[in-house]
Design a protein around this motif. Structure first.
Motif, PDB file in Angstrom:
ATOM      1  N   ALA A  94      50.408  99.607  71.400  1.00 25.12           N
ATOM      2  CA  ALA A  94      50.101  99.512  69.967  1.00 25.12           C
ATOM      3  C   ALA A  94      48.668  99.041  69.721  1.00 25.12           C
ATOM      4  O   ALA A  94      47.961  99.589  68.868  1.00 25.12           O
ATOM      5  CB  ALA A  94      51.101  98.587  69.286  1.00 25.12           C
ATOM      6  N   ILE A  95      48.238  98.040  70.455  1.00 25.54           N
ATOM      7  CA  ILE A  95      46.894  97.494  70.228  1.00 25.54           C
ATOM      8  C   ILE A  95      45.823  98.463  70.730  1.00 25.54           C
ATOM      9  O   ILE A  95      44.775  98.640  70.093  1.00 25.54           O
ATOM     10  CB  ILE A  95      46.734  96.072  70.845  1.00 25.54           C
ATOM     11  CG1 ILE A  95      45.524  95.356  70.228  1.00 25.54           C
ATOM     12  CG2 ILE A  95      46.620  96.098  72.346  1.00 25.54           C
ATOM     13  CD1 ILE A  95      45.702  94.942  68.819  1.00 25.54           C
ATOM     14  N   ARG A  96      46.092  99.131  71.846  1.00 25.97           N
ATOM     15  CA  ARG A  96      45.136 100.110  72.371  1.00 25.97           C
ATOM     16  C   ARG A  96      44.942 101.254  71.363  1.00 25.97           C
ATOM     17  O   ARG A  96      43.816 101.711  71.139  1.00 25.97           O
ATOM     18  CB  ARG A  96      45.603 100.639  73.715  1.00 25.97           C
ATOM     19  CG  ARG A  96      44.573 101.511  74.407  1.00 25.97           C
ATOM     20  CD  ARG A  96      45.025 101.926  75.795  1.00 25.97           C
ATOM     21  NE  ARG A  96      45.106 100.818  76.716  1.00 25.97           N
ATOM     22  CZ  ARG A  96      44.086 100.309  77.404  1.00 25.97           C
ATOM     23  NH1 ARG A  96      42.875 100.809  77.227  1.00 25.97           N
ATOM     24  NH2 ARG A  96      44.254  99.326  78.235  1.00 25.97           N
ATOM     25  N   ALA A  97      46.026 101.674  70.715  1.00 24.61           N
ATOM     26  CA  ALA A  97      45.952 102.793  69.762  1.00 24.61           C
ATOM     27  C   ALA A  97      45.027 102.494  68.590  1.00 24.61           C
ATOM     28  O   ALA A  97      44.251 103.352  68.171  1.00 24.61           O
ATOM     29  CB  ALA A  97      47.355 103.144  69.255  1.00 24.61           C
ATOM     30  N   VAL A  98      45.081 101.263  68.057  1.00 22.66           N
ATOM     31  CA  VAL A  98      44.213 100.939  66.910  1.00 22.66           C
ATOM     32  C   VAL A  98      42.756 100.780  67.331  1.00 22.66           C
ATOM     33  O   VAL A  98      41.854 101.030  66.524  1.00 22.66           O
ATOM     34  CB  VAL A  98      44.712  99.701  66.119  1.00 22.66           C
ATOM     35  CG1 VAL A  98      46.046  99.998  65.446  1.00 22.66           C
ATOM     36  CG2 VAL A  98      44.800  98.467  66.971  1.00 22.66           C
ATOM     37  N   TRP A  99      42.516 100.365  68.565  1.00 22.91           N
ATOM     38  CA  TRP A  99      41.135 100.258  69.043  1.00 22.91           C
ATOM     39  C   TRP A  99      40.565 101.634  69.377  1.00 22.91           C
ATOM     40  O   TRP A  99      39.373 101.874  69.190  1.00 22.91           O
ATOM     41  CB  TRP A  99      41.030  99.314  70.236  1.00 22.91           C
ATOM     42  CG  TRP A  99      40.937  97.880  69.815  1.00 22.91           C
ATOM     43  CD1 TRP A  99      41.967  97.006  69.658  1.00 22.91           C
ATOM     44  CD2 TRP A  99      39.761  97.156  69.474  1.00 22.91           C
ATOM     45  NE1 TRP A  99      41.502  95.785  69.234  1.00 22.91           N
ATOM     46  CE2 TRP A  99      40.158  95.840  69.124  1.00 22.91           C
ATOM     47  CE3 TRP A  99      38.402  97.473  69.434  1.00 22.91           C
ATOM     48  CZ2 TRP A  99      39.243  94.856  68.740  1.00 22.91           C
ATOM     49  CZ3 TRP A  99      37.491  96.496  69.061  1.00 22.91           C
ATOM     50  CH2 TRP A  99      37.919  95.206  68.722  1.00 22.91           C
ATOM     51  N   GLU A 100      41.410 102.547  69.867  1.00 20.03           N
ATOM     52  CA  GLU A 100      40.924 103.886  70.221  1.00 20.03           C
ATOM     53  C   GLU A 100      40.611 104.715  68.982  1.00 20.03           C
ATOM     54  O   GLU A 100      39.744 105.579  69.014  1.00 20.03           O
ATOM     55  CB  GLU A 100      41.948 104.600  71.104  1.00 20.03           C
ATOM     56  CG  GLU A 100      41.974 104.038  72.515  1.00 20.03           C
ATOM     57  CD  GLU A 100      43.065 104.636  73.391  1.00 20.03           C
ATOM     58  OE1 GLU A 100      43.904 105.430  72.897  1.00 20.03           O
ATOM     59  OE2 GLU A 100      43.081 104.287  74.601  1.00 20.03           O
ATOM     60  N   ASN A 101      41.322 104.462  67.892  1.00 21.30           N
ATOM     61  CA  ASN A 101      41.081 105.172  66.642  1.00 21.30           C
ATOM     62  C   ASN A 101      40.970 104.137  65.527  1.00 21.30           C
ATOM     63  O   ASN A 101      41.983 103.711  64.969  1.00 21.30           O
ATOM     64  CB  ASN A 101      42.224 106.159  66.353  1.00 21.30           C
ATOM     65  CG  ASN A 101      42.002 106.918  65.059  1.00 21.30           C
ATOM     66  OD1 ASN A 101      41.067 106.651  64.299  1.00 21.30           O
ATOM     67  ND2 ASN A 101      42.882 107.874  64.789  1.00 21.30           N
ATOM     68  N   PRO A 102      39.758 103.711  65.191  1.00 20.49           N
ATOM     69  CA  PRO A 102      39.562 102.614  64.237  1.00 20.49           C
ATOM     70  C   PRO A 102      40.196 102.831  62.863  1.00 20.49           C
ATOM     71  O   PRO A 102      40.495 101.873  62.166  1.00 20.49           O
ATOM     72  CB  PRO A 102      38.043 102.495  64.122  1.00 20.49           C
ATOM     73  CG  PRO A 102      37.515 103.089  65.379  1.00 20.49           C
ATOM     74  CD  PRO A 102      38.484 104.171  65.759  1.00 20.49           C
ATOM     75  N   ALA A 103      40.422 104.091  62.461  1.00 15.03           N
ATOM     76  CA  ALA A 103      41.019 104.363  61.151  1.00 15.03           C
ATOM     77  C   ALA A 103      42.550 104.385  61.206  1.00 15.03           C
ATOM     78  O   ALA A 103      43.200 104.385  60.166  1.00 15.03           O
ATOM     79  CB  ALA A 103      40.502 105.691  60.611  1.00 15.03           C
ATOM     80  N   PHE A 104      43.118 104.390  62.400  1.00 16.64           N
ATOM     81  CA  PHE A 104      44.573 104.458  62.554  1.00 16.64           C
ATOM     82  C   PHE A 104      45.219 103.099  62.286  1.00 16.64           C
ATOM     83  O   PHE A 104      44.693 102.063  62.682  1.00 16.64           O
ATOM     84  CB  PHE A 104      44.936 104.909  63.976  1.00 16.64           C
ATOM     85  CG  PHE A 104      46.404 104.820  64.282  1.00 16.64           C
ATOM     86  CD1 PHE A 104      47.289 105.756  63.766  1.00 16.64           C
ATOM     87  CD2 PHE A 104      46.899 103.779  65.049  1.00 16.64           C
ATOM     88  CE1 PHE A 104      48.649 105.655  64.029  1.00 16.64           C
ATOM     89  CE2 PHE A 104      48.258 103.671  65.319  1.00 16.64           C
ATOM     90  CZ  PHE A 104      49.138 104.612  64.810  1.00 16.64           C
TER      91      PHE A 104
END
Length: 188
Positions: A94-104
């Protein structure tokens, strides 16, 4: 006259996990580390102590405030980012996903862009209000990394992943421009 403002971002010490995000207290190790953080920062000339409204952040910096006979000023913008409105199955994913896509953002959560905007707005307000002062801010790892990332992209997911609990970084500003960053905390 150009004034330099010093902002020490202090990531809270280890806390005892509860689902009560606002009231989660420090663990016994966290209290011990908070005392060491206070001793470290007593060598500085602190003018202002600010904290996120979360108990663990307040408890990490309240010893510093007591030493300098200051109140802890609560600033909501320094609270931790809301990752999701519900518990996530796998925090690392979950945390990796928000860092990989800042708008997500996850359902009910803040994207990196939204959380960063909140944290940076709080930071810029503090820099305006306390220009030329030495300020300690009790905060959280993710919002701390997002704030630092705004001023220097070097402070990214990998940086966040290296932060200790507690941790402290001294940021020196001039006219809201970041001049220098120094890590103050090292594991003892």
């Amino acid at each position: 006259m150009v004034l330099q403002t010093t902002l020490v971002l202090v990531r809270h010490a280890h806390s005892t996990y509860t689902s009560d995000e606002l009231g989660r207290p420090l663990s016994s190790k966290g209290f011990s580390d908070a005392v060491q953080m206070s001793e470290l920062l007593q060598k500085e000339s602190i003018d202002v102590v600010i904290s996120s409204p979360y108990k663990r952040a307040i408890q990490t910096v309240e010893g510093i405030a007591e030493f300098f006979d200051l109140d802890v000023v609560i600033v909501d913008g320094f609270k931790e980012r809301t990752l999701s409105g519900q518990p996530v199955e796998d925090f690392d994913v979950a945390i990796r996903a928000v860092w990989e896509n800042p708008a997500f953002s996850w359902n009910g959560g803040e994207s990196n862009l939204i959380a960063q905007q909140r944290g940076v707005e709080a930071t810029l307000n503090v820099l305006d209000l306390y220009e030329g002062k030495y300020i300690v801010v009790g905060t959280h790892g993710n919002i701390m990394a997002l704030i630092m990332n705004y001023f220097d992209e070097h402070y990214d997911f990998r940086f966040w992943n290296t932060l200790g609990m507690p941790d402290a970084y001294k940021l020196t500003f001039e006219n809201k421009k970041l001049l220098e960053v120094n890590r103050l905390w090292t594991e003892i």
